[in-house]
Scaffold this motif. Sequence first.
Motif, PDB file in Angstrom:
ATOM      1  N   GLY A 192       0.793  -1.227   0.000  1.00 54.20           N
ATOM      2  CA  GLY A 192       0.000   0.000   0.000  1.00 54.20           C
ATOM      3  C   GLY A 192       0.820   1.270   0.000  1.00 54.20           C
ATOM      4  O   GLY A 192       0.315   2.334   0.359  1.00 54.20           O
ATOM      5  N   SER A 193       2.094   1.196  -0.425  1.00 53.08           N
ATOM      6  CA  SER A 193       2.990   2.344  -0.308  1.00 53.08           C
ATOM      7  C   SER A 193       3.576   2.755  -1.650  1.00 53.08           C
ATOM      8  O   SER A 193       3.931   1.908  -2.484  1.00 53.08           O
ATOM      9  CB  SER A 193       4.140   2.011   0.654  1.00 53.08           C
ATOM     10  N   LYS A 194       3.730   4.047  -1.838  1.00 55.03           N
ATOM     11  CA  LYS A 194       4.368   4.569  -3.046  1.00 55.03           C
ATOM     12  C   LYS A 194       5.831   4.178  -3.116  1.00 55.03           C
ATOM     13  O   LYS A 194       6.403   4.026  -4.205  1.00 55.03           O
ATOM     14  CB  LYS A 194       4.234   6.095  -3.064  1.00 55.03           C
ATOM     15  N   ILE A 195       6.467   4.000  -1.961  1.00 58.73           N
ATOM     16  CA  ILE A 195       7.909   3.735  -1.954  1.00 58.73           C
ATOM     17  C   ILE A 195       8.236   2.354  -2.545  1.00 58.73           C
ATOM     18  O   ILE A 195       9.372   2.108  -2.956  1.00 58.73           O
ATOM     19  CB  ILE A 195       8.491   3.878  -0.533  1.00 58.73           C
ATOM     20  N   LEU A 196       7.229   1.469  -2.631  1.00 55.42           N
ATOM     21  CA  LEU A 196       7.423   0.168  -3.272  1.00 55.42           C
ATOM     22  C   LEU A 196       6.754   0.122  -4.641  1.00 55.42           C
ATOM     23  O   LEU A 196       6.418  -0.950  -5.148  1.00 55.42           O
ATOM     24  CB  LEU A 196       6.881  -0.953  -2.379  1.00 55.42           C
ATOM     25  N   ASP A 197       6.603   1.280  -5.258  1.00 54.17           N
ATOM     26  CA  ASP A 197       5.946   1.393  -6.552  1.00 54.17           C
ATOM     27  C   ASP A 197       6.589   0.441  -7.565  1.00 54.17           C
ATOM     28  O   ASP A 197       7.799   0.465  -7.792  1.00 54.17           O
ATOM     29  CB  ASP A 197       6.045   2.832  -7.059  1.00 54.17           C
ATOM     30  N   GLY A 198       5.762  -0.411  -8.158  1.00 50.96           N
ATOM     31  CA  GLY A 198       6.236  -1.303  -9.207  1.00 50.96           C
ATOM     32  C   GLY A 198       6.965  -2.545  -8.735  1.00 50.96           C
ATOM     33  O   GLY A 198       7.444  -3.335  -9.562  1.00 50.96           O
ATOM     34  N   PHE A 199       7.077  -2.767  -7.435  1.00 48.27           N
ATOM     35  CA  PHE A 199       7.818  -3.920  -6.933  1.00 48.27           C
ATOM     36  C   PHE A 199       7.074  -5.216  -7.249  1.00 48.27           C
ATOM     37  O   PHE A 199       5.924  -5.403  -6.867  1.00 48.27           O
ATOM     38  CB  PHE A 199       8.040  -3.789  -5.428  1.00 48.27           C
ATOM     39  N   ARG A 200       7.736  -6.111  -7.946  1.00 45.73           N
ATOM     40  CA  ARG A 200       7.202  -7.436  -8.259  1.00 45.73           C
ATOM     41  C   ARG A 200       8.203  -8.472  -7.777  1.00 45.73           C
ATOM     42  O   ARG A 200       9.248  -8.656  -8.396  1.00 45.73           O
ATOM     43  CB  ARG A 200       6.943  -7.578  -9.765  1.00 45.73           C
ATOM     44  N   PRO A 201       7.919  -9.122  -6.682  1.00 41.16           N
ATOM     45  CA  PRO A 201       8.889 -10.051  -6.088  1.00 41.16           C
ATOM     46  C   PRO A 201       9.222 -11.218  -7.010  1.00 41.16           C
ATOM     47  O   PRO A 201       8.397 -11.650  -7.828  1.00 41.16           O
ATOM     48  CB  PRO A 201       8.182 -10.546  -4.824  1.00 41.16           C
ATOM     49  N   GLU A 202      10.409 -11.741  -6.827  1.00 44.87           N
ATOM     50  CA  GLU A 202      10.840 -12.942  -7.543  1.00 44.87           C
ATOM     51  C   GLU A 202      10.647 -14.181  -6.676  1.00 44.87           C
ATOM     52  O   GLU A 202      11.235 -15.234  -6.960  1.00 44.87           O
ATOM     53  CB  GLU A 202      12.317 -12.806  -7.945  1.00 44.87           C
ATOM     54  N   TYR A 203       9.862 -14.054  -5.634  1.00 46.46           N
ATOM     55  CA  TYR A 203       9.646 -15.157  -4.700  1.00 46.46           C
ATOM     56  C   TYR A 203       8.225 -15.074  -4.159  1.00 46.46           C
ATOM     57  O   TYR A 203       7.544 -14.054  -4.302  1.00 46.46           O
ATOM     58  CB  TYR A 203      10.644 -15.094  -3.540  1.00 46.46           C
ATOM     59  N   GLU A 204       7.790 -16.167  -3.548  1.00 44.34           N
ATOM     60  CA  GLU A 204       6.441 -16.280  -3.008  1.00 44.34           C
ATOM     61  C   GLU A 204       6.516 -16.339  -1.496  1.00 44.34           C
ATOM     62  O   GLU A 204       7.394 -17.013  -0.931  1.00 44.34           O
ATOM     63  CB  GLU A 204       5.801 -17.563  -3.540  1.00 44.34           C
ATOM     64  N   SER A 205       5.630 -15.643  -0.797  1.00 47.11           N
ATOM     65  CA  SER A 205       5.581 -15.770   0.659  1.00 47.11           C
ATOM     66  C   SER A 205       5.248 -17.213   1.027  1.00 47.11           C
ATOM     67  O   SER A 205       4.612 -17.944   0.251  1.00 47.11           O
ATOM     68  CB  SER A 205       4.527 -14.823   1.250  1.00 47.11           C
ATOM     69  N   THR A 206       5.686 -17.621   2.201  1.00 47.87           N
ATOM     70  CA  THR A 206       5.417 -18.999   2.628  1.00 47.87           C
ATOM     71  C   THR A 206       3.922 -19.279   2.686  1.00 47.87           C
ATOM     72  O   THR A 206       3.454 -20.345   2.261  1.00 47.87           O
ATOM     73  CB  THR A 206       6.054 -19.260   4.006  1.00 47.87           C
ATOM     74  N   VAL A 207       3.140 -18.327   3.189  1.00 49.79           N
ATOM     75  CA  VAL A 207       1.698 -18.552   3.320  1.00 49.79           C
ATOM     76  C   VAL A 207       1.043 -18.743   1.967  1.00 49.79           C
ATOM     77  O   VAL A 207       0.299 -19.716   1.744  1.00 49.79           O
ATOM     78  CB  VAL A 207       1.033 -17.390   4.087  1.00 49.79           C
ATOM     79  N   THR A 208       1.284 -17.824   1.026  1.00 45.25           N
ATOM     80  CA  THR A 208       0.652 -17.967  -0.289  1.00 45.25           C
ATOM     81  C   THR A 208       1.169 -19.211  -1.013  1.00 45.25           C
ATOM     82  O   THR A 208       0.423 -19.883  -1.720  1.00 45.25           O
ATOM     83  CB  THR A 208       0.864 -16.713  -1.149  1.00 45.25           C
ATOM     84  N   ASP A 209       2.443 -19.527  -0.825  1.00 44.49           N
ATOM     85  CA  ASP A 209       2.999 -20.736  -1.439  1.00 44.49           C
ATOM     86  C   ASP A 209       2.252 -21.980  -0.949  1.00 44.49           C
ATOM     87  O   ASP A 209       1.918 -22.878  -1.736  1.00 44.49           O
ATOM     88  CB  ASP A 209       4.488 -20.834  -1.106  1.00 44.49           C
ATOM     89  N   ARG A 210       1.969 -22.028   0.355  1.00 39.97           N
ATOM     90  CA  ARG A 210       1.238 -23.171   0.908  1.00 39.97           C
ATOM     91  C   ARG A 210      -0.192 -23.239   0.368  1.00 39.97           C
ATOM     92  O   ARG A 210      -0.706 -24.309   0.052  1.00 39.97           O
ATOM     93  CB  ARG A 210       1.216 -23.084   2.432  1.00 39.97           C
ATOM     94  N   LEU A 211      -0.827 -22.094   0.285  1.00 38.44           N
ATOM     95  CA  LEU A 211      -2.207 -22.079  -0.194  1.00 38.44           C
ATOM     96  C   LEU A 211      -2.286 -22.471  -1.664  1.00 38.44           C
ATOM     97  O   LEU A 211      -3.187 -23.213  -2.074  1.00 38.44           O
ATOM     98  CB  LEU A 211      -2.832 -20.700   0.025  1.00 38.44           C
ATOM     99  N   PHE A 212      -1.339 -21.974  -2.458  1.00 37.84           N
ATOM    100  CA  PHE A 212      -1.345 -22.331  -3.874  1.00 37.84           C
ATOM    101  C   PHE A 212      -1.041 -23.820  -4.054  1.00 37.84           C
ATOM    102  O   PHE A 212      -1.580 -24.470  -4.955  1.00 37.84           O
ATOM    103  CB  PHE A 212      -0.330 -21.484  -4.640  1.00 37.84           C
ATOM    104  N   ALA A 213      -0.178 -24.375  -3.212  1.00 40.44           N
ATOM    105  CA  ALA A 213       0.105 -25.814  -3.265  1.00 40.44           C
ATOM    106  C   ALA A 213      -1.142 -26.624  -2.952  1.00 40.44           C
ATOM    107  O   ALA A 213      -1.299 -27.756  -3.427  1.00 40.44           O
ATOM    108  CB  ALA A 213       1.228 -26.163  -2.293  1.00 40.44           C
ATOM    109  N   ASP A 214      -2.041 -26.053  -2.159  1.00 40.11           N
ATOM    110  CA  ASP A 214      -3.310 -26.705  -1.835  1.00 40.11           C
ATOM    111  C   ASP A 214      -4.389 -26.434  -2.878  1.00 40.11           C
ATOM    112  O   ASP A 214      -5.543 -26.830  -2.692  1.00 40.11           O
ATOM    113  CB  ASP A 214      -3.815 -26.229  -0.462  1.00 40.11           C
TER     114      ASP A 214
END
Length: 495
Positions: A91-113
């Motif tokens: 929700g911040s301008k200072i991270l404008d355009g940031f697209r991570p090259e990794y997945e958070s552990t929580v979302t990774d687990r949910l997507f695996a399910d």
Amino acid sequence: MSDLTDLSLAGARDALRRGDVTAAGLAQAYLDAAEAGAVLNAVVTPTPDLALQQAAAADERLAGGDAPDLCGIPIGVKDLFCTKGVRSQAGSKILDGFRPEYESTVTDRLFADGAVMTGKLNMDEFAMGSSNETSTYGPVVNPWRAKGSNADLTPGGSSGGSAAAVAAGLCLAALGTDTGGSIRQPAAFTGIVGIKPTYGRVSRWGIVAFASSLDQAGPMTRDVRDAAILLRAMCGHDPKDSTSAPRGVPDFEAMLEDGVAGRVIGVPREYRMDGMPDEIEALWRRGMDMLRDAGATMRDISLPHTKYALPAYYVIAPAEASSNLARYDGVRFGHRAALSQGDGITDLYEKTRAEGFGPEVQRRVMVGTYVLSAGFYDAYYNRARKVRALIKRDFEQVFEDGVDAILTPTTPSAAFPLGAMADADPIRMYLNDVFTVTVNLAGLPGISVPAGLDAAGLPLGLQLIGKPWEEGALLSAAHALEARAGFAARPDRWW
């Protein structure tokens, strides 16, 4: 079948397994709902291509009989979670355009399910706020409106986008984070269920940090059963997070019918505060009656250091935030300020942070830097840490004395209009966390359950606080409260 967006998570799971609906059809229904609900500003980064790709894979698993609970379930993800290749800005301008090259552990687990992400959800900047008005994306609008009024209301914060999206049927469930009440307060404001697990129960890896000793991710859902299903998938030890506890994860859904018969529920006298609205007091008393009716024994208890919780929290949380946010300097990623000739590296840091951080984040970073500075560390930060230990001990003594859970209001009021506190003393906004911050300071699990409507027809929530690591017992108590409250109201569709 009725509108697919009317299903609960458990209902959708069962319908998918029976073959009554496909994951692709369910995903498309929620993508359409999110588009129709764009005026709420809850979904800030729709992910239709990813959602349909994940839904197709889920349909294959369902056809093959390999279907975990979340297979084909459309969820929304708070913008604080890093999602690989998808904008993750906190929700911040200072991270404008940031697209991570990794997945958070929580979302990774949910997507695996087999979960399906339909979009990233709005939030207060860096999770700092109680009204979702500090976001670089603009405020979220609560789908609820007061009787006879068209005024836009806050959905609460910082997980306001998650709360509004679930309440409005823009996703089946959502991920939130809770540092001082940021799951439970917006859940109460929007008439949904939100649970903050025990600190260490859910991995924080890949979640943008606010206050590292307080942050915890949790589910935001339409009912308690859905929360139990989603929480189980989120939990588990993660070696990438040093604060993640190596504990087994029970089947929370299977424990829901345990009920509260024979249990002792504490009612803390310190939560009866001056100026508490009569409607909140009346709701609290009805909650006690509901739990008695379910077989629980109510006991008056004391948590004597409660009055110090809010000031201690607003020393500790900004102190940790000032440390965590020091990494955002415009050098490696996100927003970078334009420099004038002769400017040096210090100018880059100063200009980038001045442009990239919003006023509330700047305020908290300055407070945090101040309380950690030489000459003030002992007077503020160290003292706040000692108060935190006393607050934690208060809860430990109550639980040692035979109390199984604690019942309190979730918030001191119903949802208020957007902009209502824009010019007010910031402390007025901070008071929205008065019933929730103790849970984070003590590292305990807490859940908000919708339990009634105020005179203006807006939802109100009750909070249950549990023993550490006993989310199953907490969810069963919440399930009993939910059953007796019979809360079935939904916001009238005006968007």
